[in-house]
Write a protein that holds these residues in place. Structure first.
Motif, mmCIF file in Angstrom:
data_model
loop_
_atom_site.group_PDB
_atom_site.id
_atom_site.type_symbol
_atom_site.label_atom_id
_atom_site.label_comp_id
_atom_site.label_asym_id
_atom_site.label_seq_id
_atom_site.Cartn_x
_atom_site.Cartn_y
_atom_site.Cartn_z
ATOM 1 N N ARG A 4 0.841 -1.190 0.000
ATOM 2 C CA ARG A 4 0.000 0.000 0.000
ATOM 3 C C ARG A 4 0.874 1.238 0.000
ATOM 4 N NH1 ARG A 4 -5.382 -1.551 2.443
ATOM 5 N NH2 ARG A 4 -5.149 -3.775 2.691
ATOM 6 N N GLY A 5 0.344 2.267 -0.565
ATOM 7 C CA GLY A 5 1.050 3.537 -0.608
ATOM 8 C C GLY A 5 0.477 4.384 -1.726
ATOM 9 N N LYS A 6 0.454 5.673 -1.522
ATOM 10 C CA LYS A 6 -0.126 6.570 -2.526
ATOM 11 C C LYS A 6 0.807 6.800 -3.696
ATOM 12 C CE LYS A 6 -3.233 8.997 0.539
ATOM 13 N NZ LYS A 6 -3.680 10.276 1.052
ATOM 14 N N THR A 7 2.111 6.773 -3.438
ATOM 15 C CA THR A 7 3.080 7.057 -4.493
ATOM 16 C C THR A 7 3.973 5.851 -4.725
ATOM 17 O OG1 THR A 7 4.721 7.912 -2.951
ATOM 18 C CG2 THR A 7 3.123 9.502 -3.839
ATOM 19 N N LEU A 8 4.674 5.901 -5.840
ATOM 20 C CA LEU A 8 5.628 4.841 -6.149
ATOM 21 C C LEU A 8 6.740 4.795 -5.104
ATOM 22 C CD1 LEU A 8 6.718 2.661 -8.054
ATOM 23 C CD2 LEU A 8 7.844 4.482 -9.342
ATOM 24 N N ALA A 9 7.171 5.952 -4.646
ATOM 25 C CA ALA A 9 8.236 6.009 -3.634
ATOM 26 C C ALA A 9 7.794 5.322 -2.347
ATOM 27 C CB ALA A 9 8.614 7.456 -3.350
ATOM 28 N N ALA A 10 6.554 5.541 -1.936
ATOM 29 C CA ALA A 10 6.048 4.914 -0.712
ATOM 30 C C ALA A 10 5.973 3.401 -0.872
ATOM 31 C CB ALA A 10 4.675 5.478 -0.371
ATOM 32 N N LEU A 12 7.777 1.546 -2.909
ATOM 33 C CA LEU A 12 9.134 0.996 -2.956
ATOM 34 C C LEU A 12 9.739 0.922 -1.560
ATOM 35 C CD1 LEU A 12 10.650 2.615 -6.149
ATOM 36 C CD2 LEU A 12 10.275 0.197 -5.722
ATOM 37 N N ARG A 13 9.464 1.923 -0.729
ATOM 38 C CA ARG A 13 9.954 1.894 0.646
ATOM 39 C C ARG A 13 9.390 0.691 1.379
ATOM 40 N NH1 ARG A 13 7.825 6.391 2.455
ATOM 41 N NH2 ARG A 13 8.382 7.736 0.742
ATOM 42 N N ARG A 14 8.108 0.423 1.182
ATOM 43 C CA ARG A 14 7.473 -0.721 1.839
ATOM 44 C C ARG A 14 7.996 -2.047 1.298
ATOM 45 N NH1 ARG A 14 2.956 -0.193 5.073
ATOM 46 N NH2 ARG A 14 2.166 1.910 5.206
ATOM 47 N N ALA A 15 8.347 -2.076 0.025
ATOM 48 C CA ALA A 15 8.843 -3.313 -0.585
ATOM 49 C C ALA A 15 10.182 -3.703 0.029
ATOM 50 C CB ALA A 15 8.982 -3.145 -2.089
ATOM 51 N N GLY A 16 11.025 -2.725 0.283
ATOM 52 C CA GLY A 16 12.314 -2.978 0.928
ATOM 53 C C GLY A 16 13.089 -4.109 0.279
ATOM 54 N N ARG A 17 13.399 -5.124 1.056
ATOM 55 C CA ARG A 17 14.228 -6.225 0.566
ATOM 56 C C ARG A 17 13.441 -7.316 -0.147
ATOM 57 N NH1 ARG A 17 19.433 -7.464 3.931
ATOM 58 N NH2 ARG A 17 20.317 -5.405 3.808
ATOM 59 N N MET A 18 12.140 -7.109 -0.312
ATOM 60 C CA MET A 18 11.364 -8.082 -1.081
ATOM 61 C C MET A 18 11.737 -7.996 -2.562
ATOM 62 S SD MET A 18 7.574 -8.318 0.564
ATOM 63 C CE MET A 18 7.181 -6.585 0.608
ATOM 64 N N LEU A 23 16.580 -4.329 -8.881
ATOM 65 C CA LEU A 23 15.246 -3.778 -9.128
ATOM 66 C C LEU A 23 14.916 -2.634 -8.180
ATOM 67 C CD1 LEU A 23 13.242 -6.999 -9.937
ATOM 68 C CD2 LEU A 23 14.068 -5.259 -11.498
ATOM 69 N N ARG A 24 15.462 -2.655 -6.976
ATOM 70 C CA ARG A 24 15.291 -1.505 -6.084
ATOM 71 C C ARG A 24 15.934 -0.276 -6.698
ATOM 72 N NH1 ARG A 24 16.598 -5.180 -1.769
ATOM 73 N NH2 ARG A 24 18.677 -4.321 -1.687
ATOM 74 N N ALA A 25 17.117 -0.462 -7.309
ATOM 75 C CA ALA A 25 17.803 0.660 -7.960
ATOM 76 C C ALA A 25 16.988 1.166 -9.148
ATOM 77 C CB ALA A 25 19.193 0.223 -8.410
ATOM 78 N N GLU A 26 16.400 0.251 -9.909
ATOM 79 C CA GLU A 26 15.560 0.657 -11.044
ATOM 80 C C GLU A 26 14.340 1.437 -10.544
ATOM 81 O OE1 GLU A 26 16.358 0.453 -14.106
ATOM 82 O OE2 GLU A 26 17.863 -1.121 -14.194
ATOM 83 N N GLY A 27 13.776 0.980 -9.452
ATOM 84 C CA GLY A 27 12.626 1.675 -8.871
ATOM 85 C C GLY A 27 12.993 3.067 -8.402
#
Length: 103
Positions: A4-10, A12-18, A23-27
């Protein structure tokens, strides 16, 4: 991934090490590009081909994730932990009963 999150940045923060490190760098690149595209002068610094590549890589990875398999796997791991704890409890009960001379 069910984040969940309103923005892509939020998200990605929640995704963390998943997400894998690449792919984190691409995000993060997509988040930076989104921020730059909001400003007319900074928009010229964004490489459209790189944005497409990053988006494609993230989309491919996310489509390959099977949500049902992740839920099933989580349930199996939880049950395995529960069974292991019950085995330890049973062993401790047997040890205490043996120590007290009941068995």
């Amino acid at each position: 991934m069910g984040l969940r999150g309103k923005t892509l940045a939020a998200r990605l923060r929640r995704a963390g090490r998943m997400l894998p490190k690449r792919l984190r760098a691409e995000g993060q690149y997509l988040v930076e590009a989104e921020r730059k595209l909001a400003h007319p002068r900074l928009a010229t610094q964004v490489d459209a081909a790189r944005v497409e590549k990053a988006f494609g890589a993230l989309e491919e990875h996310l489509k390959s994730i099977d949500a049902a398999d992740r839920r099933r796997s989580r349930l199996i791991h939880w049950l395995a932990g529960l069974v292991f704890n019950l085995l330890i409890l049973g062993a401790l009960v047997l040890i205490v009963l043996r120590w007290q001379g009941v068995i």
